[in-house]
Write a protein that holds these residues in place. Structure first.
Motif, PDB file in Angstrom:
ATOM      1  N   ARG A  88      36.092  84.152  34.283  1.00  0.00           N
ATOM      2  CA  ARG A  88      35.411  82.705  33.797  1.00  0.00           C
ATOM      3  C   ARG A  88      36.178  82.242  32.673  1.00  0.00           C
ATOM      4  O   ARG A  88      36.009  80.842  32.771  1.00  0.00           O
ATOM      5  CB  ARG A  88      33.948  83.357  33.334  1.00  0.00           C
ATOM      6  CG  ARG A  88      33.211  82.282  32.387  1.00  0.00           C
ATOM      7  CD  ARG A  88      32.188  82.827  31.593  1.00  0.00           C
ATOM      8  NE  ARG A  88      32.986  83.562  30.590  1.00  0.00           N
ATOM      9  CZ  ARG A  88      32.240  84.136  29.605  1.00  0.00           C
ATOM     10  NH1 ARG A  88      30.966  84.411  29.639  1.00  0.00           N
ATOM     11  NH2 ARG A  88      32.858  84.858  28.577  1.00  0.00           N
ATOM     12  N   ASP A  89      36.895  82.939  31.783  1.00  0.00           N
ATOM     13  CA  ASP A  89      37.477  82.289  30.757  1.00  0.00           C
ATOM     14  C   ASP A  89      38.618  81.539  31.204  1.00  0.00           C
ATOM     15  O   ASP A  89      39.499  80.839  30.359  1.00  0.00           O
ATOM     16  CB  ASP A  89      37.943  83.196  29.540  1.00  0.00           C
ATOM     17  CG  ASP A  89      36.423  83.791  28.980  1.00  0.00           C
ATOM     18  OD1 ASP A  89      35.596  83.066  28.978  1.00  0.00           O
ATOM     19  OD2 ASP A  89      36.605  84.879  28.433  1.00  0.00           O
ATOM     20  N   ARG A  90      39.203  81.789  32.594  1.00  0.00           N
ATOM     21  CA  ARG A  90      40.640  81.050  33.121  1.00  0.00           C
ATOM     22  C   ARG A  90      40.227  79.975  33.918  1.00  0.00           C
ATOM     23  O   ARG A  90      41.223  79.546  34.474  1.00  0.00           O
ATOM     24  CB  ARG A  90      41.353  82.407  33.600  1.00  0.00           C
ATOM     25  CG  ARG A  90      41.932  83.120  32.297  1.00  0.00           C
ATOM     26  CD  ARG A  90      42.240  84.347  32.856  1.00  0.00           C
ATOM     27  NE  ARG A  90      43.090  85.087  31.730  1.00  0.00           N
ATOM     28  CZ  ARG A  90      42.714  85.692  30.812  1.00  0.00           C
ATOM     29  NH1 ARG A  90      41.128  85.833  30.686  1.00  0.00           N
ATOM     30  NH2 ARG A  90      43.364  86.420  29.870  1.00  0.00           N
ATOM     31  N   HIS A  91      38.913  79.950  34.498  1.00  0.00           N
ATOM     32  CA  HIS A  91      38.800  79.209  35.667  1.00  0.00           C
ATOM     33  C   HIS A  91      37.392  77.938  35.278  1.00  0.00           C
ATOM     34  O   HIS A  91      36.822  78.523  34.406  1.00  0.00           O
ATOM     35  CB  HIS A  91      38.351  79.684  36.802  1.00  0.00           C
ATOM     36  CG  HIS A  91      39.488  80.533  37.111  1.00  0.00           C
ATOM     37  ND1 HIS A  91      40.621  79.766  37.925  1.00  0.00           N
ATOM     38  CD2 HIS A  91      39.742  81.758  37.084  1.00  0.00           C
ATOM     39  CE1 HIS A  91      41.410  80.826  38.221  1.00  0.00           C
ATOM     40  NE2 HIS A  91      41.050  82.020  37.578  1.00  0.00           N
ATOM     41  N   ALA A  92      37.446  76.851  35.809  1.00  0.00           N
ATOM     42  CA  ALA A  92      36.440  75.897  35.266  1.00  0.00           C
ATOM     43  C   ALA A  92      35.057  76.061  36.157  1.00  0.00           C
ATOM     44  O   ALA A  92      33.892  75.809  35.717  1.00  0.00           O
ATOM     45  CB  ALA A  92      36.984  74.547  35.660  1.00  0.00           C
ATOM     46  N   TYR A  93      35.290  76.668  37.389  1.00  0.00           N
ATOM     47  CA  TYR A  93      34.112  76.850  38.335  1.00  0.00           C
ATOM     48  C   TYR A  93      34.099  78.132  38.832  1.00  0.00           C
ATOM     49  O   TYR A  93      35.122  78.965  38.898  1.00  0.00           O
ATOM     50  CB  TYR A  93      34.172  75.891  39.432  1.00  0.00           C
ATOM     51  CG  TYR A  93      33.995  74.400  39.083  1.00  0.00           C
ATOM     52  CD1 TYR A  93      32.862  73.834  38.986  1.00  0.00           C
ATOM     53  CD2 TYR A  93      35.206  73.591  38.838  1.00  0.00           C
ATOM     54  CE1 TYR A  93      32.625  72.620  38.515  1.00  0.00           C
ATOM     55  CE2 TYR A  93      35.154  72.397  38.178  1.00  0.00           C
ATOM     56  CZ  TYR A  93      33.850  71.757  38.325  1.00  0.00           C
ATOM     57  OH  TYR A  93      33.736  70.275  37.719  1.00  0.00           O
ATOM     58  N   HIS A 119      37.605  79.221  40.838  1.00  0.00           N
ATOM     59  CA  HIS A 119      38.730  78.544  41.068  1.00  0.00           C
ATOM     60  C   HIS A 119      38.282  77.495  39.912  1.00  0.00           C
ATOM     61  O   HIS A 119      37.211  76.809  39.563  1.00  0.00           O
ATOM     62  CB  HIS A 119      38.699  78.046  42.329  1.00  0.00           C
ATOM     63  CG  HIS A 119      40.065  77.527  42.596  1.00  0.00           C
ATOM     64  ND1 HIS A 119      40.266  76.079  42.501  1.00  0.00           N
ATOM     65  CD2 HIS A 119      41.186  78.044  43.363  1.00  0.00           C
ATOM     66  CE1 HIS A 119      41.550  75.742  43.034  1.00  0.00           C
ATOM     67  NE2 HIS A 119      42.136  77.048  43.577  1.00  0.00           N
ATOM     68  N   ASP A 120      39.384  76.429  39.641  1.00  0.00           N
ATOM     69  CA  ASP A 120      39.392  75.159  39.009  1.00  0.00           C
ATOM     70  C   ASP A 120      38.960  73.992  39.815  1.00  0.00           C
ATOM     71  O   ASP A 120      38.465  72.928  39.346  1.00  0.00           O
ATOM     72  CB  ASP A 120      40.580  74.896  38.449  1.00  0.00           C
ATOM     73  CG  ASP A 120      40.988  75.803  37.300  1.00  0.00           C
ATOM     74  OD1 ASP A 120      40.071  76.529  36.581  1.00  0.00           O
ATOM     75  OD2 ASP A 120      42.223  75.978  37.232  1.00  0.00           O
ATOM     76  N   ASP A 121      38.859  74.117  41.320  1.00  0.00           N
ATOM     77  CA  ASP A 121      38.406  72.941  42.192  1.00  0.00           C
ATOM     78  C   ASP A 121      37.323  73.374  42.686  1.00  0.00           C
ATOM     79  O   ASP A 121      37.260  74.124  43.600  1.00  0.00           O
ATOM     80  CB  ASP A 121      39.604  72.618  42.941  1.00  0.00           C
ATOM     81  CG  ASP A 121      39.358  71.336  43.961  1.00  0.00           C
ATOM     82  OD1 ASP A 121      38.068  70.860  43.744  1.00  0.00           O
ATOM     83  OD2 ASP A 121      40.400  71.001  44.440  1.00  0.00           O
ATOM     84  N   PRO A 122      36.057  72.855  42.514  1.00  0.00           N
ATOM     85  CA  PRO A 122      34.772  72.959  43.395  1.00  0.00           C
ATOM     86  C   PRO A 122      34.907  72.690  44.828  1.00  0.00           C
ATOM     87  O   PRO A 122      34.261  73.431  45.672  1.00  0.00           O
ATOM     88  CB  PRO A 122      33.787  72.285  42.720  1.00  0.00           C
ATOM     89  CG  PRO A 122      34.503  71.134  42.190  1.00  0.00           C
ATOM     90  CD  PRO A 122      35.807  71.596  41.588  1.00  0.00           C
ATOM     91  N   ASP A 123      35.627  71.788  45.078  1.00  0.00           N
ATOM     92  CA  ASP A 123      35.975  71.682  46.777  1.00  0.00           C
ATOM     93  C   ASP A 123      36.565  72.966  47.316  1.00  0.00           C
ATOM     94  O   ASP A 123      36.332  73.222  48.457  1.00  0.00           O
ATOM     95  CB  ASP A 123      36.847  70.662  46.957  1.00  0.00           C
ATOM     96  CG  ASP A 123      36.307  69.162  46.518  1.00  0.00           C
ATOM     97  OD1 ASP A 123      34.881  69.149  46.538  1.00  0.00           O
ATOM     98  OD2 ASP A 123      36.874  68.203  46.067  1.00  0.00           O
ATOM     99  N   VAL A 124      37.617  73.603  46.615  1.00  0.00           N
ATOM    100  CA  VAL A 124      38.148  74.861  47.268  1.00  0.00           C
ATOM    101  C   VAL A 124      36.986  75.918  47.396  1.00  0.00           C
ATOM    102  O   VAL A 124      36.830  76.630  48.348  1.00  0.00           O
ATOM    103  CB  VAL A 124      39.311  74.934  46.172  1.00  0.00           C
ATOM    104  CG1 VAL A 124      39.823  76.670  46.558  1.00  0.00           C
ATOM    105  CG2 VAL A 124      40.378  74.327  46.207  1.00  0.00           C
ATOM    106  N   GLN A 165      33.229  79.038  50.453  1.00  0.00           N
ATOM    107  CA  GLN A 165      31.826  79.628  50.985  1.00  0.00           C
ATOM    108  C   GLN A 165      31.668  79.365  52.407  1.00  0.00           C
ATOM    109  O   GLN A 165      30.934  80.277  52.910  1.00  0.00           O
ATOM    110  CB  GLN A 165      30.735  78.592  50.024  1.00  0.00           C
ATOM    111  CG  GLN A 165      29.401  78.844  50.387  1.00  0.00           C
ATOM    112  CD  GLN A 165      28.380  77.979  49.588  1.00  0.00           C
ATOM    113  OE1 GLN A 165      28.983  77.246  48.689  1.00  0.00           O
ATOM    114  NE2 GLN A 165      27.197  78.079  49.745  1.00  0.00           N
ATOM    115  N   ARG A 166      32.190  78.403  52.917  1.00  0.00           N
ATOM    116  CA  ARG A 166      32.201  78.240  54.438  1.00  0.00           C
ATOM    117  C   ARG A 166      32.690  79.336  55.081  1.00  0.00           C
ATOM    118  O   ARG A 166      32.302  79.916  56.025  1.00  0.00           O
ATOM    119  CB  ARG A 166      32.728  76.908  54.776  1.00  0.00           C
ATOM    120  CG  ARG A 166      32.596  76.632  56.278  1.00  0.00           C
ATOM    121  CD  ARG A 166      33.483  75.360  56.650  1.00  0.00           C
ATOM    122  NE  ARG A 166      34.858  75.208  56.348  1.00  0.00           N
ATOM    123  CZ  ARG A 166      35.561  76.042  56.990  1.00  0.00           C
ATOM    124  NH1 ARG A 166      35.398  76.659  57.736  1.00  0.00           N
ATOM    125  NH2 ARG A 166      36.985  75.754  56.436  1.00  0.00           N
TER     126      ARG A 166
END
Length: 415
Positions: free
Chosen positions: A126-131, A239-244, A249-250
């Motif tokens: 958590r402390d290393r990623h945005a999402y 991850h830092d990108d919510p699209d990733v 998730q898919r």
């Protein structure tokens, strides 16, 4: 293809292994009638159990099922004590075979792992990623497919006697709550024809739950290459990108369909890691702090009140109260709960940092937010604490939170 192990049954069905398994199975169960009866005639019981296992006449007994609502409604099943002895003897032999293949970041029901290491790993990522992508499997234990589980067991076990015992334990699982899910290729009757469900509470069920998702764990860590933490059916990817994360998730949903599982629609979501979240019984704050959820405290207060009433009525002994209280204290100590514990226990028998002397003291109600306030300085007298100047609030600092988390919990993994 992994190596398959043979000639295991002799390590399970022998007097020494069953005797050691009985000693492990009775821990915390000495007051139970089934355990006491078994140990009253221990040698004869073990000899009889060994004979039944060797001649193939052993049959598991009937489960005692009961419903619990703490923290959510579940059916918990208790096997007869002699069956638990067999479960311990079996797992002592087969668990090491599979353990070497499990990933490091699967933390449930494994030696050297556990809840607190899982939380430390979660905080590390958590402390290393945005999402974060949080996932929960819909009715996991009732949904475990017997045919797929047996196939997973056969990837590493070749001993026909051991496989027969494993199949018997799986097939004799008692009925669980229905999970009528349809997947590609199913017809109308498929969900009712396939055997599913493992009893919550069995030692073997805990092992099977890890084994059933082992291939999924390797997909996430080796194919998706995601920072990943799993505890039974609750897992998180970062991850830092919510699209990733949305793409993951898919793909995760597709992998779980192959195990005849689905994620819970209300408990699967993508969120910012800066947000306060609940994970494995704690509220994790973005500054590295932890709190107990108010519902957890309320349940424990009610439970403690019932234990005190039973103690005063003479129906509950201190030997029954103390392990439960100590277990909750051990859990609460991993959060900022110094004032909370003093508010609950006062200066009585279970007050923090006191010896087990004196009567049980009644609960003294306080507002929950007051109970969750930070611990006072160790060397500062309690009566003078209110005269100290108030400290300025500290801004959240990911670097500091990470160092504090690793220092407190000894987690040194890398994202």
């Amino acid at each position: 293809m992994p190596r398959r192990h043979d000639n295991l049954f002799g390590q399970i069905a022998n007097f020494q292994a069953l005797h050691a398994a009985a000693r492990r199975a009775i821990r915390g169960k000495r007051r139970k009638s089934g355990a006491a009866s078994f140990f009253a005639n221990l040698e004869a019981e073990i000899i009889n159990l060994e004979r039944q296992l060797r001649d193939g006449s052993y049959r598991p007994g009937r489960y005692a099922a009961f419903e619990v609502n703490d923290p959510k409604k579940r059916i918990v099943s208790a096997a007869p004590f002699r069956d638990r002895v067999v479960h311990h003897a079996l797992c002592a032999v087969i668990e090491p075979i599979f353990e070497s293949g499990f990933i490091d970041n699967s933390f449930a029901n494994r030696k050297g792992k556990g809840t607190h290491r899982a939380i430390a790993a979660y905080e590390h990522y958590r402390d290393r990623h945005a999402y974060v992508l949080r996932c929960d499997i819909f009715r996991y234990f009732p949904a475990i497919d017997h045919a797929l589980l047996k196939a997973a067991v056969r990837r590493r076990i070749a001993c026909i006697w051991t496989l027969a015992l494993l199949d018997m334990i799986i097939d004799r699982s008692n009925a669980q709550e229905p999970v009528n899910l349809y997947f590609d290729g199913d017809d109308l009757f498929t969900p009712f024809e396939r055997r599913r469900g493992l009893p919550i509470g069995n030692l073997t069920s805990q092992f099977f739950a890890n084994l059933y998702l082992d291939a999924f764990d390797h997909f996430v860590t080796e194919v998706l290459r995601a920072p990943y933490v799993r505890y039974v059916d609750d897992f998180a990817l970062f991850h830092d990108d919510p699209d990733v994360l949305a793409d993951w998730q898919r793909r995760i949903a597709g992998q779980l369909r192959g195990r005849r599982l689905r994620t819970h629609p209300d408990k699967t979501f993508i969120a910012m890691t800066l947000e306060t979240t609940q994970f494995l019984g704690y509220e994790l704050l973005n500054d590295g702090g932890r709190r107990l959820p108010e519902a957890n405290v309320r349940r424990f207060r009610n439970r403690l009140r019932g234990l005190r009433d039973g103690y005063r009525a003479g129906t509950v002994g201190l030997d029954q109260i103390e392990p439960r209280v100590r277990a909750w204290i051990a859990h609460a100590e991993h959060a900022e709960t110094w004032r909370l514990r003093h508010a609950i226990f006062g200066s009585g028998r279970f007050a923090p940092n006191r010896s087990l002397e004196g009567p049980l003291s009644p609960c003294r109600p306080r507002r929950f937010l007051e109970q969750q306030s930070p611990e006072p300085p160790r060397r500062q007298p309690q009566q003078e604490h209110h005269r100290q100047p108030e400290q300025q609030p500290r801004l959240p600092c990911r670097e500091h939170a990470d160092r504090q988390s690793r220092r407190d919990h000894g987690f040194a993994g890398r994202a």
